[in-house]
Design a protein around this motif. Structure first.
Motif, PDB file in Angstrom:
ATOM      1  N   ARG A  22      73.810  36.691  65.392  1.00  0.00           N
ATOM      2  CA  ARG A  22      73.212  36.544  66.731  1.00  0.00           C
ATOM      3  C   ARG A  22      71.696  36.507  66.664  1.00  0.00           C
ATOM      4  N   LEU A  23      71.113  37.512  66.033  1.00  0.00           N
ATOM      5  CA  LEU A  23      69.661  37.594  65.889  1.00  0.00           C
ATOM      6  C   LEU A  23      69.301  37.463  64.414  1.00  0.00           C
ATOM      7  N   SER A  24      68.290  36.677  64.133  1.00  0.00           N
ATOM      8  CA  SER A  24      67.843  36.531  62.752  1.00  0.00           C
ATOM      9  C   SER A  24      66.904  37.677  62.390  1.00  0.00           C
ATOM     10  N   GLU A  25      66.682  37.813  61.106  1.00  0.00           N
ATOM     11  CA  GLU A  25      65.743  38.826  60.607  1.00  0.00           C
ATOM     12  C   GLU A  25      64.358  38.616  61.227  1.00  0.00           C
ATOM     13  N   GLN A  26      63.925  37.374  61.313  1.00  0.00           N
ATOM     14  CA  GLN A  26      62.609  37.068  61.864  1.00  0.00           C
ATOM     15  C   GLN A  26      62.526  37.429  63.355  1.00  0.00           C
ATOM     16  N   GLN A  27      63.570  37.140  64.101  1.00  0.00           N
ATOM     17  CA  GLN A  27      63.565  37.472  65.528  1.00  0.00           C
ATOM     18  C   GLN A  27      63.500  38.983  65.739  1.00  0.00           C
ATOM     19  N   VAL A  28      64.273  39.725  64.972  1.00  0.00           N
ATOM     20  CA  VAL A  28      64.264  41.186  65.087  1.00  0.00           C
ATOM     21  C   VAL A  28      62.886  41.724  64.707  1.00  0.00           C
ATOM     22  N   ASP A  29      62.299  41.189  63.634  1.00  0.00           N
ATOM     23  CA  ASP A  29      60.959  41.621  63.234  1.00  0.00           C
ATOM     24  C   ASP A  29      59.936  41.338  64.327  1.00  0.00           C
ATOM     25  N   ARG A  30      60.006  40.174  64.944  1.00  0.00           N
ATOM     26  CA  ARG A  30      59.057  39.838  66.014  1.00  0.00           C
ATOM     27  C   ARG A  30      59.213  40.773  67.210  1.00  0.00           C
ATOM     28  N   CYS A  77      63.754  50.067  77.501  1.00  0.00           N
ATOM     29  CA  CYS A  77      64.833  49.069  77.503  1.00  0.00           C
ATOM     30  C   CYS A  77      64.365  47.783  78.191  1.00  0.00           C
ATOM     31  N   GLN A  78      63.634  47.935  79.276  1.00  0.00           N
ATOM     32  CA  GLN A  78      63.117  46.759  79.983  1.00  0.00           C
ATOM     33  C   GLN A  78      62.166  45.970  79.092  1.00  0.00           C
ATOM     34  N   GLU A  79      61.302  46.641  78.350  1.00  0.00           N
ATOM     35  CA  GLU A  79      60.366  45.945  77.457  1.00  0.00           C
ATOM     36  C   GLU A  79      61.107  45.265  76.311  1.00  0.00           C
ATOM     37  N   PHE A  80      62.220  45.856  75.863  1.00  0.00           N
ATOM     38  CA  PHE A  80      63.033  45.194  74.850  1.00  0.00           C
ATOM     39  C   PHE A  80      63.556  43.866  75.391  1.00  0.00           C
ATOM     40  N   TYR A  81      64.056  43.872  76.626  1.00  0.00           N
ATOM     41  CA  TYR A  81      64.571  42.636  77.206  1.00  0.00           C
ATOM     42  C   TYR A  81      63.463  41.595  77.368  1.00  0.00           C
ATOM     43  N   ARG A  82      62.265  42.045  77.686  1.00  0.00           N
ATOM     44  CA  ARG A  82      61.137  41.114  77.787  1.00  0.00           C
ATOM     45  C   ARG A  82      60.845  40.494  76.420  1.00  0.00           C
ATOM     46  N   ALA A  83      60.823  41.316  75.374  1.00  0.00           N
ATOM     47  CA  ALA A  83      60.582  40.819  74.024  1.00  0.00           C
ATOM     48  C   ALA A  83      61.714  39.899  73.567  1.00  0.00           C
ATOM     49  N   LEU A  84      62.933  40.253  73.892  1.00  0.00           N
ATOM     50  CA  LEU A  84      64.080  39.411  73.538  1.00  0.00           C
ATOM     51  C   LEU A  84      63.963  38.049  74.213  1.00  0.00           C
ATOM     52  N   TYR A  85      63.554  38.033  75.471  1.00  0.00           N
ATOM     53  CA  TYR A  85      63.385  36.777  76.198  1.00  0.00           C
ATOM     54  C   TYR A  85      62.317  35.909  75.527  1.00  0.00           C
ATOM     55  N   ILE A  86      61.224  36.516  75.110  1.00  0.00           N
ATOM     56  CA  ILE A  86      60.130  35.773  74.487  1.00  0.00           C
ATOM     57  C   ILE A  86      60.541  35.209  73.134  1.00  0.00           C
ATOM     58  N   HIS A  87      61.242  36.002  72.327  1.00  0.00           N
ATOM     59  CA  HIS A  87      61.514  35.622  70.939  1.00  0.00           C
ATOM     60  C   HIS A  87      62.902  35.043  70.693  1.00  0.00           C
ATOM     61  N   ALA A  88      63.786  35.145  71.669  1.00  0.00           N
ATOM     62  CA  ALA A  88      65.149  34.614  71.488  1.00  0.00           C
ATOM     63  C   ALA A  88      65.719  34.194  72.842  1.00  0.00           C
ATOM     64  N   GLN A  89      65.008  33.311  73.520  1.00  0.00           N
ATOM     65  CA  GLN A  89      65.399  32.929  74.883  1.00  0.00           C
ATOM     66  C   GLN A  89      66.824  32.383  74.982  1.00  0.00           C
ATOM     67  N   PRO A  90      67.267  31.518  74.066  1.00  0.00           N
ATOM     68  CA  PRO A  90      68.657  31.026  74.182  1.00  0.00           C
ATOM     69  C   PRO A  90      69.693  32.155  74.105  1.00  0.00           C
ATOM     70  N   LEU A  91      69.443  33.123  73.236  1.00  0.00           N
ATOM     71  CA  LEU A  91      70.358  34.266  73.132  1.00  0.00           C
ATOM     72  C   LEU A  91      70.279  35.118  74.393  1.00  0.00           C
ATOM     73  N   HIS A  92      69.073  35.326  74.906  1.00  0.00           N
ATOM     74  CA  HIS A  92      68.874  36.120  76.118  1.00  0.00           C
ATOM     75  C   HIS A  92      69.693  35.547  77.277  1.00  0.00           C
ATOM     76  N   SER A  93      69.738  34.237  77.376  1.00  0.00           N
ATOM     77  CA  SER A  93      70.467  33.620  78.497  1.00  0.00           C
ATOM     78  C   SER A  93      71.979  33.751  78.356  1.00  0.00           C
ATOM     79  N   ARG A  94      72.467  34.094  77.154  1.00  0.00           N
ATOM     80  CA  ARG A  94      73.910  34.241  76.937  1.00  0.00           C
ATOM     81  C   ARG A  94      74.376  35.696  76.925  1.00  0.00           C
ATOM     82  N   LEU A  95      73.493  36.625  77.230  1.00  0.00           N
ATOM     83  CA  LEU A  95      73.863  38.040  77.203  1.00  0.00           C
ATOM     84  C   LEU A  95      74.984  38.334  78.196  1.00  0.00           C
ATOM     85  N   PRO A  96      75.951  39.161  77.801  1.00  0.00           N
ATOM     86  CA  PRO A  96      77.041  39.513  78.722  1.00  0.00           C
ATOM     87  C   PRO A  96      76.543  40.124  80.028  1.00  0.00           C
ATOM     88  N   SER A  97      75.515  40.941  79.966  1.00  0.00           N
ATOM     89  CA  SER A  97      75.020  41.578  81.195  1.00  0.00           C
ATOM     90  C   SER A  97      74.391  40.570  82.148  1.00  0.00           C
TER      91      SER A  97
END
Length: 147
Positions: A22-30, A77-97
């Motif tokens: 789901r998330l690459s090493e680079q995305q998690v690092d970012r 948690c909110q800042e994590f979602y913001r970072a996830l949106y910035i660095h993995a937008q396609p994955l963010h849009s597919r989140l179950p929540s």
């Protein structure tokens, strides 16, 4: 809107986020670096190093990071979602929540107020197609009481 907090969403999304590939090493690092550099109160340098340690598997580090954020509170948690949106937008849009949220929340409107979530004090008008409005419980001709 919804009563689900960002921490609740993170609990719901953790199995999805930690799934294989789901998330690459680079995305998690970012994401870790963003939380550490811009919000050092969320992740200290020591914590960031721990979550970026290549000796541990990516899945273990990600699980540890998500658990840490859940314990830290709503803002983290909110800042994590913001970072996830910035660095993995396609994955963010597919989140179950995100798919559990009402369509009104996903498109960013507050029914009855006709405002964009990030629009600030200005009044923003939207023109939605009828199916979206019906899902929100509105009729197209009454989508905004602010002609």
């Amino acid at each position: 809107m919804t009563d689900q907090t960002y921490c609740d969403r993170l609990v719901q999304d953790t199995p999805f986020l930690t799934g294989h590939g789901r998330l690459s090493e680079q995305q998690v690092d970012r994401i870790i670096l963003q939380l550490n550099r811009y919000y050092p109160q969320i992740l200290t340098n020591k914590e960031a190093e721990k979550f970026r340690n290549p000796k541990a598997s990516l899945r273990v580090r990600l699980c540890d990071l998500l658990s840490h954020l859940q314990r830290s509170g709503e803002r983290d948690c909110q800042e994590f979602y913001r970072a996830l949106y910035i660095h993995a937008q396609p994955l963010h849009s597919r989140l179950p929540s995100r798919h559990a949220l009402p369509i009104c929340t996903r498109v960013g409107v507050s029914i009855g107020h006709c405002q964009a979530r990030m629009a600030g004090p200005k009044h923003v008008h939207f023109s939605f197609e009828a199916p979206v409005l019906r899902q929100c419980g509105l009729r197209p001709w009454e989508s905004c009481g602010c002609q």
